[in-house]
Design an enzyme around this catalytic site. Structure first.
Site, PDB file in Angstrom:
ATOM      1  N   TYR A 142       0.846   7.701  -8.397  1.00 41.81           N
ATOM      2  CA  TYR A 142       2.226   7.998  -8.773  1.00 41.81           C
ATOM      3  C   TYR A 142       2.938   8.712  -7.627  1.00 41.81           C
ATOM      4  O   TYR A 142       4.053   8.331  -7.235  1.00 41.81           O
ATOM      5  CB  TYR A 142       2.272   8.853 -10.037  1.00 41.81           C
ATOM      6  CG  TYR A 142       3.669   9.219 -10.478  1.00 41.81           C
ATOM      7  CD1 TYR A 142       4.485   8.286 -11.103  1.00 41.81           C
ATOM      8  CD2 TYR A 142       4.182  10.496 -10.266  1.00 41.81           C
ATOM      9  CE1 TYR A 142       5.781   8.608 -11.503  1.00 41.81           C
ATOM     10  CE2 TYR A 142       5.468  10.834 -10.656  1.00 41.81           C
ATOM     11  CZ  TYR A 142       6.260   9.886 -11.275  1.00 41.81           C
ATOM     12  OH  TYR A 142       7.543  10.213 -11.662  1.00 41.81           O
ATOM     13  N   LYS A 146       6.021   7.196  -5.315  1.00 44.77           N
ATOM     14  CA  LYS A 146       7.299   7.895  -5.228  1.00 44.77           C
ATOM     15  C   LYS A 146       7.607   8.306  -3.784  1.00 44.77           C
ATOM     16  O   LYS A 146       8.779   8.322  -3.369  1.00 44.77           O
ATOM     17  CB  LYS A 146       7.285   9.119  -6.138  1.00 44.77           C
ATOM     18  CG  LYS A 146       7.368   8.786  -7.623  1.00 44.77           C
ATOM     19  CD  LYS A 146       8.680   8.126  -7.981  1.00 44.77           C
ATOM     20  CE  LYS A 146       8.866   7.950  -9.465  1.00 44.77           C
ATOM     21  NZ  LYS A 146      10.172   7.335  -9.814  1.00 44.77           N
TER      22      LYS A 146
END
Length: 244
Positions: A142, A146
């Site tokens: 994640y 990002k």
């Protein structure tokens, strides 16, 4: 300077807690129309809101959205996903790739697809919702996805500026949404976050540092990596001397 008054806004992930506020607050600021997109769009009790099916990981779905929404002046890249494991070593390859598809490739390809439409409109805007995870690697894939998205936003900002498209990147810690239900510590109210984002857009700002945690992490990036990740100190076993 970009304005929401009279704008035609497309919001990805509109069914979620943050996405819903992006929809409603755009209208409150005078938007003429909002395309509320999701893989399975829900009905809305407002004729100014147009439910639109969109899977950001599917090229055909993106192309269909461009055809259905040729009047967009503000694109809000809000959709995202969190993998079942925060470990790069333990997450499955399938989840690894799926997270990159949703959090990186999807929004970048969507921005590319809508770039000609945005560039043809005056005072158009692209908003990319990142995370404090862009700068702090607590989330495995994640965080990596990002961080990649943040880098892409910087590139898009430079490429779209000469075409008259303003790009705003958003960094925030946890918000009070089902997506962050597992997390402990302070959480930002989605309505407050969206207000900050739209205020920044209308003030022609390029970046939103939404909360104190995000501000602290960004400031720490200029220091040694051990200061940002103190758990790295003392993790190596001492060398053992062997006497013959």
């Amino acid at each position: 300077m970009p304005t929401l008054n009279g704008a035609v806004v497309l919001v990805t992930g509109a069914n979620g807690g943050i996405g819903t506020h992006f929809v409603h607050q755009a209208l409150a600021r005078g938007a003429a129309k909002v395309y509320a997109t999701a893989r399975t769009p829900r009905p809305w009790d407002d004729e100014r809101i147009v439910p639109l099916t969109l899977d950001v990981t599917d090229a055909a779905s993106i192309a269909a959205a461009v055809t259905a929404a040729p009047d967009v002046t503000a694109l809000i890249n809000n959709a995202g996903a969190i993998p079942p494991s925060a470990s790069l070593l333990d997450v499955t390859e399938e989840d690894l790739r799926a997270n990159m598809e949703t959090n990186f490739f999807g929004p970048v390809l969507l921005a590319r697809a809508f770039a000609p439409i945005l560039a043809a409109k005056p005072q158009s805007t692209l908003v990319d919702v990142h995370s404090v995870a862009s700068w702090y690697a607590f989330g495995g894939i994640y965080s990596a996805s990002k961080a990649a998205f943040w880098s892409a936003t910087n590139s898009l900002r430079l490429e779209l500026a000469p075409r008259g498209v303003h790009v705003t990147g958003v960094h925030v810690g946890y918000a009070e949404t089902p997506m962050a239900a597992h997390a402990e510590g302070p959480k930002m109210r989605p309505a407050v976050l969206v207000t900050k984002v739209y205020d920044a857009v209308e003030a022609d700002e390029h970046e939103v540092i939404a909360d104190e945690l995000t501000a602290q992490v960004k400031a720490a990036l200029s220091g040694p990596v051990e200061a940002l990740y103190p758990e790295l100190r003392g993790t190596r076993a001492p060398l053992v001397s062997v006497e013959e």
